[in-house]
Motif scaffolding. Structure first.
Motif, short mmCIF file in Angstrom:
data_model
loop_
_atom_site.label_atom_id
_atom_site.label_comp_id
_atom_site.label_asym_id
_atom_site.label_seq_id
_atom_site.Cartn_x
_atom_site.Cartn_y
_atom_site.Cartn_z
N LYS A 1 -31.27 24.22 6.74
CA LYS A 1 -32.53 23.84 6.11
C LYS A 1 -33.50 24.99 6.28
O LYS A 1 -33.80 25.42 7.39
CB LYS A 1 -33.09 22.58 6.76
N PRO B 1 -34.72 21.74 -1.37
CA PRO B 1 -33.81 20.98 -0.52
C PRO B 1 -32.62 20.47 -1.34
O PRO B 1 -32.76 20.14 -2.52
CB PRO B 1 -34.65 19.82 -0.01
N PRO C 1 -30.19 16.61 3.21
CA PRO C 1 -31.51 17.21 3.48
C PRO C 1 -31.47 18.36 4.49
O PRO C 1 -32.45 19.09 4.63
CB PRO C 1 -32.32 16.03 4.03
#
Length: 471
Positions: A65, A90, A95
């Protein structure tokens, strides 16, 4: 030449930091070294991922991320040429992953690399927070022909080659007996350490290559020999390996506070370098271990190191036999006077090992400081014995007897008169708290932070001492 990820030409300290970083000590190590780190802020990890492009592919999914910014940009390369990306967002299904969309799809089988330096997680002093290192390991890969791997360091015919970032890396040769007795990761820590331009390979069968931290996830090319059915073959090719965690050492951390222990360790390294460069004698250390050959009738011996005169802690031998302390005088902290003259050619040996300071209560002894803001009791780690001897105390013990011409000491201590159960009381920034008590003790206080004024003041004192000592 050393370079830092967080030091560039626009910084006001650039010239001084780079000059100091590239000043080599007598042992070949740089005077200034980085601080090892391995943990990062959330959404700003260190990242280097490489993918092979497919026909028409414009979107690539990163395994981390990531939220890039001006102080932590994302770099994209196609076959080694930097390019721009259109959008970063994203991943819709996971996520914890990130999608990067390019303006144009690269050609099939192109190597698309994504790199980001990340933001190291820092404590309140601007230093990296130690990570959980249980998953840390040097990037490694068992060779495809590891069972028949062959290497002969004494023959040019059987050399091997490892290329990364367009340059060749040096092989570290580890004795075979060490491979049998020591875990491979421990050997990698010993022989590779924080170097960025070396590698090592375990012997066959099951030969495995170990890479430095900066090649974690980076595509490399390794060419090696394989001995198969009585003949040698060239094997290898391109590959990349990724470790779940590595220690890095490519940042200077210019905004981090420096404490007294770190500052005096640097100064001690410089002091030793000056002795080796500008004198014919070894620099005085905590261990006085000197041998002298007497000339006919010699009584006075001036030592390069120092010892506590009058304490009877100096061991003296002549031709290997211990000399009774009544047969000589400890004239001062670096001079010994024999009562009777010695014959020419006699070997006189002097030994004194200093394990505790004669000036500072917390050097060579286990002492603590008490954080009055948090109630935390913090070990100063000044002890010289035990499983983990102090990393900073030897430098202070080596320097504490260095003096100016007027007798003043080069290293000064800090007066402590406020204690909590024997621990020196400090505040949240490790500044010493005072009380009304008149009785004081001198401590070195290794973890006290240096202000710019204190740092400049000591550097200037060291400059003046150096001019006196080495002129």
């Amino acid at each position: 030449m050393i370079s830092w990820a967080d030091v560039n030409e626009k910084d006001w300290f650039f010239n001084e930091v780079m000059e100091a970083s590239n000043y080599l000590m007598a042992d070949g190590e740089p005077f200034i070294q980085g601080i090892a780190y391995g943990s990062f802020e959330s959404n700003a990890p260190y990242l280097h991922e490489e993918y092979k492009g497919s026909t028409g592919q414009k979107v690539f999914t990163l395994a981390s991320k990531l939220t890039p910014g001006a102080d932590n940009p994302l770099f994209v390369y196609i076959d080694g040429t930097q390019t721009l990306f259109k959008e970063i967002r994203p991943n819709q299904t996971d996520p914890n992953k990130t999608d990067v969309e390019l303006y144009y799809a690269p050609s099939a089988n192109s190597v698309v690399a994504f790199s980001s330096f990340g933001k190291p997680a820092l404590d309140r002093f601007g230093k990296p927070i130690p990570p959980n290192s249980s998953s840390f390991a040097y990037p490694n890969k068992r060779l495809d022909n590891g069972d028949t791997y062959f290497y002969n360091p004494f023959s040019r015919q059987f050399n091997e080659y490892l290329y990364a970032y367009g340059r060749s890396l040096k092989r570290m040769d580890v004795p075979e007996e060490e491979w049998k007795s020591t875990p491979a990761q421990e050997l990698a820590k010993k022989y590779i350490g924080l170097k960025q331009d070396v590698y090592m390979v375990s012997p066959a069968p099951g030969a495995t290559i170990y890479l430095p931290y900066n090649l974690n996830g980076v595509q490399v090319r390794f060419i090696y020999n394989s001995y198969e059915n009585g003949a040698l073959f060239m094997r290898g090719g391109y590959f990349s390996v990724k470790s779940p965690g590595v220690w890095r050492n490519d940042r200077f951390f210019p905004n981090a506070y420096i404490n007294r222990a770190e500052a005096f360790l640097l100064i001690d390294r410089l002091r030793r370098s000056f002795y080796q460069r500008f004198t014919d004698s070894q620099p005085p250390t905590q261990r006085l271990d000197e041998s002298h050959t007497a000339y006919e009738g010699q009584r006075v011996f001036r030592l390069n190191g120092t010892y506590p005169a009058g304490k009877k802690l100096l061991a003296v031998k002549v031709d290997g036999k211990v000399v009774n302390s009544s047969d000589y005088q400890e004239f001062d902290d670096h001079t010994v006077l024999f009562n009777m003259p010695l014959e020419a050619g006699k070997n006189v040996h002097f030994l004194y090992v200093k394990e505790t300071s004669t000036r500072f209560e917390d050097v060579g002894r286990e002492k603590y400081m008490y954080n009055s803001n948090t109630g935390e009791k913090i070990a100063l780690n000044g002890g010289m014995t035990g499983s983990k001897p102090s990393w900073w105390a030897p430098s202070v013990l080596s320097m504490e007897d260095e003096r100016f011409g007027n007798g003043d000491y080069l290293v000064e201590g800090i007066a402590i008169n406020n204690f909590a159960d024997g621990a020196a009381v400090v505040n949240h920034m490790y500044e010493v708290s005072s009380s009304n008590a008149e009785e004081k003790e001198k401590w070195f206080m290794p973890y006290s932070l240096l202000t710019r004024a204190q740092a400049v003041s000591f550097l200037n004192r060291f400059r003046k001492w150096s001019l006196e000592r080495f002129k």
